[in-house]
Design a protein around this motif. Sequence first.
Motif, mmCIF file in Angstrom:
data_model
loop_
_atom_site.group_PDB
_atom_site.id
_atom_site.type_symbol
_atom_site.label_atom_id
_atom_site.label_comp_id
_atom_site.label_asym_id
_atom_site.label_seq_id
_atom_site.Cartn_x
_atom_site.Cartn_y
_atom_site.Cartn_z
ATOM 1 N N ARG A 10 0.842 -1.191 0.000
ATOM 2 C CA ARG A 10 0.000 0.000 0.000
ATOM 3 C C ARG A 10 0.880 1.245 0.000
ATOM 4 O O ARG A 10 1.941 1.271 0.648
ATOM 5 C CB ARG A 10 -0.905 0.027 1.237
ATOM 6 C CG ARG A 10 -1.894 1.196 1.197
ATOM 7 C CD ARG A 10 -2.642 1.388 2.497
ATOM 8 N NE ARG A 10 -3.535 2.546 2.394
ATOM 9 C CZ ARG A 10 -4.125 3.119 3.422
ATOM 10 N NH1 ARG A 10 -3.941 2.660 4.647
ATOM 11 N NH2 ARG A 10 -4.914 4.164 3.241
ATOM 12 N N HIS A 11 0.445 2.257 -0.706
ATOM 13 C CA HIS A 11 1.166 3.527 -0.735
ATOM 14 C C HIS A 11 1.347 4.090 0.679
ATOM 15 O O HIS A 11 0.629 3.727 1.611
ATOM 16 C CB HIS A 11 0.414 4.551 -1.585
ATOM 17 C CG HIS A 11 -0.964 4.855 -1.073
ATOM 18 N ND1 HIS A 11 -1.203 5.717 -0.022
ATOM 19 C CD2 HIS A 11 -2.178 4.400 -1.456
ATOM 20 C CE1 HIS A 11 -2.484 5.802 0.215
ATOM 21 N NE2 HIS A 11 -3.115 5.003 -0.633
ATOM 22 N N GLY A 12 2.292 4.993 0.828
ATOM 23 C CA GLY A 12 2.501 5.675 2.097
ATOM 24 C C GLY A 12 1.506 6.803 2.300
ATOM 25 O O GLY A 12 0.585 7.005 1.503
ATOM 26 N N GLU A 13 1.709 7.546 3.373
ATOM 27 C CA GLU A 13 0.803 8.649 3.721
ATOM 28 C C GLU A 13 0.819 9.726 2.630
ATOM 29 O O GLU A 13 1.877 10.227 2.274
ATOM 30 C CB GLU A 13 1.244 9.268 5.036
ATOM 31 C CG GLU A 13 0.434 10.480 5.456
ATOM 32 C CD GLU A 13 1.068 11.204 6.631
ATOM 33 O OE1 GLU A 13 0.650 10.937 7.767
ATOM 34 O OE2 GLU A 13 1.992 12.020 6.396
ATOM 35 N N PRO A 14 -0.353 10.118 2.117
ATOM 36 C CA PRO A 14 -0.397 11.205 1.136
ATOM 37 C C PRO A 14 -0.408 12.580 1.817
ATOM 38 O O PRO A 14 -0.694 12.691 3.009
ATOM 39 C CB PRO A 14 -1.724 10.971 0.401
ATOM 40 C CG PRO A 14 -2.177 9.596 0.801
ATOM 41 C CD PRO A 14 -1.627 9.394 2.183
ATOM 42 N N GLU A 15 -0.130 13.600 1.041
ATOM 43 C CA GLU A 15 -0.254 14.956 1.538
ATOM 44 C C GLU A 15 -1.712 15.229 1.903
ATOM 45 O O GLU A 15 -2.624 14.821 1.198
ATOM 46 C CB GLU A 15 0.223 15.955 0.476
ATOM 47 C CG GLU A 15 1.724 15.938 0.249
ATOM 48 C CD GLU A 15 2.180 17.001 -0.727
ATOM 49 O OE1 GLU A 15 1.315 17.768 -1.216
ATOM 50 O OE2 GLU A 15 3.383 17.075 -1.010
ATOM 51 N N GLN A 37 10.059 3.974 1.243
ATOM 52 C CA GLN A 37 11.471 3.609 1.143
ATOM 53 C C GLN A 37 11.865 2.605 2.223
ATOM 54 O O GLN A 37 12.690 1.712 1.994
ATOM 55 C CB GLN A 37 12.332 4.872 1.215
ATOM 56 C CG GLN A 37 12.200 5.730 -0.036
ATOM 57 C CD GLN A 37 12.684 7.150 0.149
ATOM 58 O OE1 GLN A 37 12.964 7.601 1.263
ATOM 59 N NE2 GLN A 37 12.777 7.894 -0.945
ATOM 60 N N ALA A 38 11.235 2.733 3.406
ATOM 61 C CA ALA A 38 11.521 1.794 4.485
ATOM 62 C C ALA A 38 10.874 0.433 4.252
ATOM 63 O O ALA A 38 11.285 -0.572 4.836
ATOM 64 C CB ALA A 38 11.047 2.371 5.823
ATOM 65 N N PRO A 174 -2.357 -0.869 6.832
ATOM 66 C CA PRO A 174 -1.726 0.429 7.109
ATOM 67 C C PRO A 174 -0.882 0.931 5.934
ATOM 68 O O PRO A 174 -0.570 0.172 5.007
ATOM 69 C CB PRO A 174 -0.824 0.127 8.321
ATOM 70 C CG PRO A 174 -1.243 -1.225 8.815
ATOM 71 C CD PRO A 174 -1.815 -1.952 7.659
ATOM 72 N N TYR A 175 -0.503 2.194 5.990
ATOM 73 C CA TYR A 175 0.414 2.748 4.995
ATOM 74 C C TYR A 175 1.694 1.926 4.947
ATOM 75 O O TYR A 175 2.282 1.599 5.977
ATOM 76 C CB TYR A 175 0.769 4.195 5.324
ATOM 77 C CG TYR A 175 -0.366 5.173 5.192
ATOM 78 C CD1 TYR A 175 -1.226 5.150 4.097
ATOM 79 C CD2 TYR A 175 -0.577 6.154 6.171
ATOM 80 C CE1 TYR A 175 -2.261 6.058 3.983
ATOM 81 C CE2 TYR A 175 -1.605 7.070 6.052
ATOM 82 C CZ TYR A 175 -2.447 7.011 4.965
ATOM 83 O OH TYR A 175 -3.471 7.926 4.852
ATOM 84 N N GLY A 176 2.146 1.597 3.734
ATOM 85 C CA GLY A 176 3.392 0.855 3.573
ATOM 86 C C GLY A 176 3.288 -0.618 3.915
ATOM 87 O O GLY A 176 4.297 -1.327 3.904
ATOM 88 N N CYS A 177 2.088 -1.100 4.176
ATOM 89 C CA CYS A 177 1.875 -2.510 4.509
ATOM 90 C C CYS A 177 2.194 -3.381 3.287
ATOM 91 O O CYS A 177 1.861 -3.026 2.159
ATOM 92 C CB CYS A 177 0.430 -2.716 4.947
ATOM 93 S SG CYS A 177 -0.038 -4.428 5.230
ATOM 94 N N ARG A 178 2.830 -4.528 3.537
ATOM 95 C CA ARG A 178 3.148 -5.474 2.463
ATOM 96 C C ARG A 178 2.421 -6.789 2.665
ATOM 97 O O ARG A 178 2.388 -7.328 3.765
ATOM 98 C CB ARG A 178 4.657 -5.739 2.409
ATOM 99 C CG ARG A 178 5.455 -4.612 1.827
ATOM 100 C CD ARG A 178 6.938 -4.890 1.839
ATOM 101 N NE ARG A 178 7.308 -6.146 1.201
ATOM 102 C CZ ARG A 178 8.536 -6.430 0.796
ATOM 103 N NH1 ARG A 178 9.504 -5.541 0.963
ATOM 104 N NH2 ARG A 178 8.818 -7.583 0.241
#
Length: 203
Positions: A10-15, A37-38, A174-178
């Motif tokens: 999932r994408h990270g937090e947007p603006e 990136q993390a 969550p954001y960045g979840c794989r």
Amino acid sequence: MNTTIIDLIRHGEPEGGPMFRGSKDDPLSTKGWQQMQAAVTDEDHWEVIVSSPMARCRRFAEKLAEERNIPLHIADNLREIGFGEWEGLTAEQVQKRYGDQLDKFWRDAIHHIPPGGEPVTDFHQRVTDTFNHWQEHLAGQKVLVVCHGGVIRMVLADILGIPLARSFTGLAVPYGCRTRIRVDQSEFGTFRSMLSLTPGPNP
């Protein structure tokens, strides 16, 4: 036996922070870039990337594909569900303007869609059709799919047999979840399973 490994992230937090932004095309915030990136490591060896066309997914996918010199495909039907009149509103704003409609949506997303929103059954159909297309087209490869929380929920609902009515509350993404999916194809048929679900980083 032909095995395909598909990692959905999932994408990270947007603006702009948390809100209903299905078709609202906000880019990643600085924190969102850090989360993405993390979420990937040097040990990840994908052969191809498939991405939603939305900026919060596509720009990271383009950067990663260029850095690692691997092909990138943009899949329009992997965009997030459309939230209709709720687009751009926070959960608190929706509750204030629409009363108990949000609670009803969380309890039964099929029968209580946002006004003007995309029906969950239509969303599920377009996501699963698209996922199946790329699963077949990229069979035998290691694939990264950069997409949205709703898209991942639809894929997992299909693979795990989760009722659509509960798909938005039954799975936290969550954001960045794989999430890793394994697809085995043999003379006996096609078998799909979820290997892992890794919570996103929180730098």
